[in-house]
Design an enzyme around this catalytic site. Structure first.
Site, short mmCIF file in Angstrom:
data_model
loop_
_atom_site.label_atom_id
_atom_site.label_comp_id
_atom_site.label_asym_id
_atom_site.label_seq_id
_atom_site.Cartn_x
_atom_site.Cartn_y
_atom_site.Cartn_z
N GLU A 43 0.86 -1.20 0.00
CA GLU A 43 0.00 0.00 0.00
C GLU A 43 0.89 1.24 0.00
O GLU A 43 1.75 1.40 0.86
CB GLU A 43 -0.92 0.03 1.23
CG GLU A 43 -1.89 1.22 1.17
CD GLU A 43 -2.78 1.36 2.41
OE1 GLU A 43 -2.47 0.75 3.46
OE2 GLU A 43 -3.76 2.12 2.34
N GLU A 68 4.75 4.83 3.78
CA GLU A 68 4.20 6.15 4.10
C GLU A 68 5.37 7.14 4.26
O GLU A 68 6.36 6.84 4.91
CB GLU A 68 3.37 6.04 5.39
CG GLU A 68 2.96 7.33 6.04
CD GLU A 68 2.15 8.27 5.15
OE1 GLU A 68 1.20 7.85 4.50
OE2 GLU A 68 2.51 9.46 5.10
N ASP A 116 -3.38 11.53 -2.35
CA ASP A 116 -3.54 12.96 -2.61
C ASP A 116 -3.85 13.13 -4.10
O ASP A 116 -3.11 12.62 -4.95
CB ASP A 116 -2.26 13.70 -2.23
CG ASP A 116 -1.97 13.57 -0.73
OD1 ASP A 116 -2.94 13.46 0.04
OD2 ASP A 116 -0.79 13.57 -0.34
N LYS A 120 -4.01 20.36 -9.34
CA LYS A 120 -3.42 21.36 -10.26
C LYS A 120 -2.61 20.65 -11.34
O LYS A 120 -1.87 19.70 -11.05
CB LYS A 120 -2.50 22.30 -9.48
CG LYS A 120 -3.25 23.25 -8.58
CD LYS A 120 -2.27 24.23 -7.97
CE LYS A 120 -2.95 25.05 -6.90
NZ LYS A 120 -2.00 25.62 -5.95
N ASP A 153 -12.27 9.10 -2.89
CA ASP A 153 -13.53 9.85 -2.82
C ASP A 153 -13.54 10.96 -3.87
O ASP A 153 -14.50 11.69 -3.97
CB ASP A 153 -13.66 10.49 -1.43
CG ASP A 153 -12.55 11.51 -1.21
OD1 ASP A 153 -11.39 11.15 -1.45
OD2 ASP A 153 -12.85 12.66 -0.84
N THR A 191 -9.98 2.03 5.07
CA THR A 191 -8.84 2.83 5.54
C THR A 191 -9.38 3.87 6.53
O THR A 191 -10.59 4.02 6.70
CB THR A 191 -8.16 3.58 4.38
OG1 THR A 191 -8.99 4.68 3.97
CG2 THR A 191 -7.87 2.68 3.19
N GLU A 194 -11.36 6.45 4.70
CA GLU A 194 -12.60 5.84 4.21
C GLU A 194 -13.65 5.75 5.31
O GLU A 194 -14.84 5.97 5.05
CB GLU A 194 -12.25 4.44 3.68
CG GLU A 194 -13.35 3.77 2.90
CD GLU A 194 -12.85 2.45 2.28
OE1 GLU A 194 -11.65 2.12 2.42
OE2 GLU A 194 -13.67 1.75 1.67
C1 LIG Z 1 -5.09 11.42 2.02
S1 LIG Z 1 -3.97 10.46 2.91
C2 LIG Z 1 -4.67 8.82 2.84
C3 LIG Z 1 -4.09 7.91 3.88
C4 LIG Z 1 -4.62 6.46 3.86
N1 LIG Z 1 -4.33 5.80 2.61
C5 LIG Z 1 -6.11 6.45 4.12
O1 LIG Z 1 -6.87 6.18 3.18
O2 LIG Z 1 -6.50 6.65 5.28
C6 LIG Z 1 -2.61 10.33 1.78
C7 LIG Z 1 -1.35 9.79 2.44
O3 LIG Z 1 -0.35 9.62 1.43
C8 LIG Z 1 0.90 10.02 1.97
N2 LIG Z 1 1.76 10.38 0.84
C9 LIG Z 1 1.62 11.45 0.01
N3 LIG Z 1 2.58 11.46 -0.91
C10 LIG Z 1 3.39 10.39 -0.66
C11 LIG Z 1 4.57 9.87 -1.27
N4 LIG Z 1 5.11 10.45 -2.33
N5 LIG Z 1 5.10 8.74 -0.77
C12 LIG Z 1 4.54 8.12 0.31
N6 LIG Z 1 3.43 8.58 0.95
C13 LIG Z 1 2.86 9.69 0.46
C14 LIG Z 1 0.55 11.20 2.86
O4 LIG Z 1 1.56 11.47 3.83
C15 LIG Z 1 -0.76 10.73 3.47
O5 LIG Z 1 -0.56 10.00 4.67
#
Ligand SMILES: C[S@@+](CC[C@H](N)C(=O)[O-])C[C@H]1O[C@@H](n2cnc3c(N)ncnc32)[C@H](O)[C@@H]1O
Length: 213
Positions: A43, A68, A116, A120, A153, A191, A194
């Site tokens: 993941e 992460e 994320d 943009k 989402d 998650t 979620e």
């Molecule tokens: C919106 S959160 C979703 C977290 C989890 N997957 C959930 O659904 O609860 C996005 C996560 O991706 C991590 N993230 C963003 N860019 C990343 C990267 N380049 N490499 C590893 N993690 C990253 C962020 O730190 C964040 O914890």
């Protein structure tokens, strides 16, 4: 409590037996690290990690790796794992951009969960379904079989991802525009994001994409 560098997230994460602090040394050796030849599911951006921890608990015959970039997010998963004694899960604190230095054709399934969306245009390359990421995934998938499961989402990011995956010759095994209100062939494990969206009754978009079928 919110964890950050000042109040010890780094220490908590780096001392956990589930966290691989030098993951590049394990490149090509992950099955040996797990001590079996079971499939490995990865993941990217696991955040607080509830999904991957619970999937590991429910599926002892599959190995799970949660990656992460933000160590303070990882404290939750590390804490959950303390009392569980699970042998089939490892965590890595790094940028997803590094995966081809960490894995060598060892990954069976990649989970992209609520990543994320980077709406943009100038940030397009940061999206986990940008072609540059799809090329990285090719380098870590076991054999020639690719398998991505994506949940989000964000409708814009979902549409973008379907287009990119399709242009990269992925085939869609299952697509849902409202995952939580549909019969699914496999049990969905939520998650952290979620769970929050489920409370708000927001539709969750889902795709199970493979190549070849
Ligand atoms: C919106 S959160 C979703 C977290 C989890 N997957 C959930 O659904 O609860 C996005 C996560 O991706 C991590 N993230 C963003 N860019 C990343 C990267 N380049 N490499 C590893 N993690 C990253 C962020 O730190 C964040 O914890």
């Amino acid at each position: 409590m919110k964890y950050n560098v000042e109040n010890g997230a780094e220490r908590i994460v780096s001392r956990s037996p589930h966290v691989e602090t030098s993951p590049m040394k394990n490149k090509g050796r992950w099955h040996e690290i797990f001590g079996n030849n079971n499939p490995i599911y990865l993941e990217l951006g696991m955040g607080r990690g509830d999904m991957i921890v619970n999937m590991a608990k429910q599926n002892p015959d599959i190995n799970f790796i949660g990656l992460e970039i933000n160590e303070s997010q990882m404290v939750n998963a590390v804490t959950l794992l303390r009392s569980m004694n699970l042998k089939n899960i490892k965590l890595i604190n790094t940028d997803a951009r590094n995966i081809a230095d960490i894995f060598d054709k060892e990954i069976d399934t990649i989970y992209l969960t609520f990543c994320d969306p980077w709406p943009k245009e100038e940030d397009e390359k940061k999206r986990f379904t940008h072609e540059s990421y799809l090329k990285l995934y090719d380098r870590i998938f076991a054999g020639d079989r690719k398998h991505i499961i994506l949940k989000t989402d964000n409708k814009g990011f979902f549409t973008y991802s379907l287009e990119r995956l399709s242009a990269y010759f992925y085939i869609f095994n299952k697509v849902s525009l409202d995952l939580h209100h549909e019969e699914m062939p496999i049990k969905n494990v939520m998650t952290n994001f979620e769970k929050q969206y489920a409370k708000e009754n927001r539709p969750i978009y889902y795709v199970d994409a493979r190549y070849p079928r």
